[in-house]
Design a protein around this motif. Structure first.
Motif, short mmCIF file in Angstrom:
data_model
loop_
_atom_site.label_atom_id
_atom_site.label_comp_id
_atom_site.label_asym_id
_atom_site.label_seq_id
_atom_site.Cartn_x
_atom_site.Cartn_y
_atom_site.Cartn_z
N MET A 299 0.83 -1.21 0.00
CA MET A 299 0.00 0.00 0.00
C MET A 299 0.86 1.26 0.00
SD MET A 299 -3.24 -0.91 2.49
CE MET A 299 -2.24 -1.20 3.94
N PHE A 300 1.98 1.21 0.70
CA PHE A 300 2.87 2.37 0.77
C PHE A 300 3.46 2.68 -0.60
CE2 PHE A 300 7.16 4.16 1.60
CZ PHE A 300 6.75 5.36 2.19
N VAL A 301 3.79 1.67 -1.37
CA VAL A 301 4.39 1.88 -2.69
C VAL A 301 3.33 2.33 -3.69
CG1 VAL A 301 5.59 0.79 -4.63
CG2 VAL A 301 6.24 0.23 -2.27
N GLY A 302 2.18 1.64 -3.75
CA GLY A 302 1.14 2.02 -4.70
C GLY A 302 1.43 1.52 -6.10
N ALA A 303 1.02 2.33 -7.09
CA ALA A 303 1.17 1.92 -8.49
C ALA A 303 1.91 2.99 -9.27
CB ALA A 303 -0.20 1.62 -9.09
N GLY A 304 1.51 3.22 -10.53
CA GLY A 304 2.26 4.11 -11.41
C GLY A 304 1.90 5.57 -11.24
N PRO A 305 2.82 6.47 -11.59
CA PRO A 305 2.53 7.92 -11.54
C PRO A 305 1.56 8.32 -12.64
CG PRO A 305 4.67 7.54 -12.55
CD PRO A 305 4.18 6.19 -12.07
N GLY A 306 0.78 9.37 -12.36
CA GLY A 306 -0.20 9.81 -13.34
C GLY A 306 -1.34 8.83 -13.50
N SER A 307 -1.58 8.02 -12.44
CA SER A 307 -2.64 7.02 -12.49
C SER A 307 -3.65 7.33 -11.39
CB SER A 307 -2.07 5.62 -12.29
OG SER A 307 -1.65 5.44 -10.95
N CYS A 308 -4.64 6.46 -11.27
CA CYS A 308 -5.65 6.62 -10.22
C CYS A 308 -5.15 6.09 -8.88
CB CYS A 308 -6.93 5.88 -10.62
SG CYS A 308 -7.67 6.45 -12.16
N ALA A 309 -3.98 5.50 -8.84
CA ALA A 309 -3.47 4.88 -7.63
C ALA A 309 -2.80 5.90 -6.72
CB ALA A 309 -2.47 3.79 -8.00
N GLY A 310 -2.63 5.49 -5.47
CA GLY A 310 -1.95 6.34 -4.49
C GLY A 310 -0.56 5.82 -4.20
N GLY A 311 -0.07 6.08 -2.97
CA GLY A 311 1.26 5.62 -2.58
C GLY A 311 2.37 6.51 -3.13
#
Length: 450
Positions: A299-311
């Motif tokens: 959860m701390f890392v999240g996903a890709g930049p410019g996406s709907c994800a956080g982290g």
């Protein structure tokens, strides 16, 4: 700081939409009881929807009316498109400071002509709508065969869950999330595909759509951008690494009694969803402490930049890993896929990491202090850390009932969702004064390390 700086405009825009969402969700027509939802609960829900987090204090499917669910879905959609658009533009503006602006737009969008910001935004909106339309059709087609639902209910359930999955929101109309489909490969693959697509980021999705297999095999054709390579590589490592750890820790625990294929499916889905989406096919309240800690890291890392994800984003992790390897091997620079990472980009990654970690630790401490009724229980620190990271990473996974939180605890997590969504770096820039570069230097002196 300038009165109309981009950081302040973003923060104020989010606050304005949050206030509007809070007002609408408090209306008696928004819930089945015909009463006003308390301010703190309405604010919490509106913030969770706009920041595409998924944390709830009431059950979305049973508490809110159809129009209340429409308000939540509209907040999710605005948050998802807005986050993807702002993240993409911020990424381009960062490169604009380091490289030529025109070449950046051409490189990121793959066109032979310069792409305007308006064209870029149109492409983002079209791509979002295409993914959501495909997801809705696939869910309607499958659920129409396997479930006995009226057409209007089937359409609404499919649309709501598709938008929630692609925007990595985690809101669902069922109290058990997706646990009733824990062994259904088709439902799991549809949701996992939408979550991964929404978590890649527009630039990566566009890069993947315009480069065909034969382009990659030809030495004269442009290959994937560095950002695409980093996002794909780190995402793959996190998904399969997280699934492997979950299988190891939960094989004879929460996964006991399931078939081997279902155990693998559940572990893979949880590894995908826990990085930002928040959907779950297993009751995570029964997870071991080791698994909860693995989920905290994802959860701390999240996903890709410019996406709907956080982290902090997978690119931040990739850059920090490259820096550590460069320091260990005493290399003169930071390298990724035979490309040199600019020092300014590394400094931003390090700043995001430190600010994010600091915020999570401080809020976890405050949560332990505010929740006196639970803080004395063994293992509450890990649960508080899990809740805080889930809110900061806009994930929405929850190891215990949200309703157990006090008003102070809900305010803390509401603020954490807001900060985690717009980014700690943006918050600091929005609050800091605009300072000029110093025209002086201090003497150099070394100190001992380690």
């Amino acid at each position: 700081m300038r009165a109309h700086s981009p950081q302040r405009i973003i923060a104020l825009s989010y606050l304005l939409v949050m206030a509007l969402g809070t007002f609408l969700l408090r209306m008696p027509w928004a819930n089945v009881h015909g009463e006003k939802l308390p301010y703190i609960d309405a604010l919490f829900t509106a913030t969770s929807a706009l920041t595409v987090t998924g944390l709830t204090v009431v059950d979305t499917g049973s508490y809110f009316t159809f129009w209340g669910q429409v308000v939540i879905l509209a907040l999710i959609q605005m948050g998802g498109i807005g986050i993807m658009a702002l993240g993409t533009l911020f990424g381009i503006l960062l490169k604009r400071r380091l490289f030529n602006y025109d070449s950046v737009l051409m490189e990121q969008t793959g066109g032979e002509h310069i792409v305007s910001i308006r064209t870029l935004l149109k492409r983002i909106i079209v791509m979002v709508l295409v993914f959501e339309a495909l997801g809705t059709v696939m869910l309607m087609s499958y659920w129409g065969i396997t479930r006995d639902l009226p057409p209007q209910t089937l359409f609404w359930d499919s649309l709501f869950h598709t938008i929630s999955a692609f925007c990595n929101a985690g809101f669902g109309l069922y109290s058990d999330s997706l646990q009733q489909w824990s062994g259904d490969w088709i439902v799991n693959l549809i949701f996992a595909g939408l979550i991964i697509a929404g978590g890649m980021g527009f630039l990566v999705l566009w890069d993947l759509s315009r480069i065909r297999r034969w382009d990659q095999l030809s030495p004269t054709k442009k290959r994937f951008s560095l950002q695409t390579q980093v996002v794909l590589t780190v995402t793959t490592c996190l998904v399969f690494g997280g699934a492997a750890l979950m299988l190891a820790f939960e094989w004879n625990h929460s996964l006991a009694g399931k078939s081997v294929p279902e155990r693998i499916l559940c572990a893979l889905f949880e590894s995908v969803s826990s990085r930002s989406a928040g959907f779950s096919t297993i009751d995570n309240s029964h997870f071991s402490a080791a698994t909860l800690f693995v989920l905290v890291c994802l959860m701390f890392v999240g996903a890709g930049p410019g996406s709907c994800a956080g982290g902090i984003k997978v690119t931040t992790l990739g850059i920090l890993h490259a820096w550590v390897m460069a320091a260990i091997k005493n290399r003169p620079g930071i390298f990724l896929f035979k490309k040199t990472i600019p020092q300014a980009v590394f400094q931003k990654a390090a700043l995001v990491f430190v600010l994010s970690l600091t915020w999570i630790l401080v809020v976890t401490l405050c949560l332990c202090a505010s929740e006196q009724h639970s803080a004395n229980q063994a293992g509450y620190f890990l649960k508080a850390l899990f809740k805080t990271t889930s809110a900061f990473g806009t994930v929405g996974l929850w190891p215990s009932e949200t309703t157990n939180l006090s008003s102070i605890g809900r305010l803390l997590l509401t603020l954490t969702m807001f900060v985690g969504r717009i980014g700690t770096l943006t918050v600091v820039l929005a609050m800091a004064n605009d300072e000029r570069s110093a025209n002086y230097k201090y003497p150099v002196e070394s100190i001992m390390i380690g």
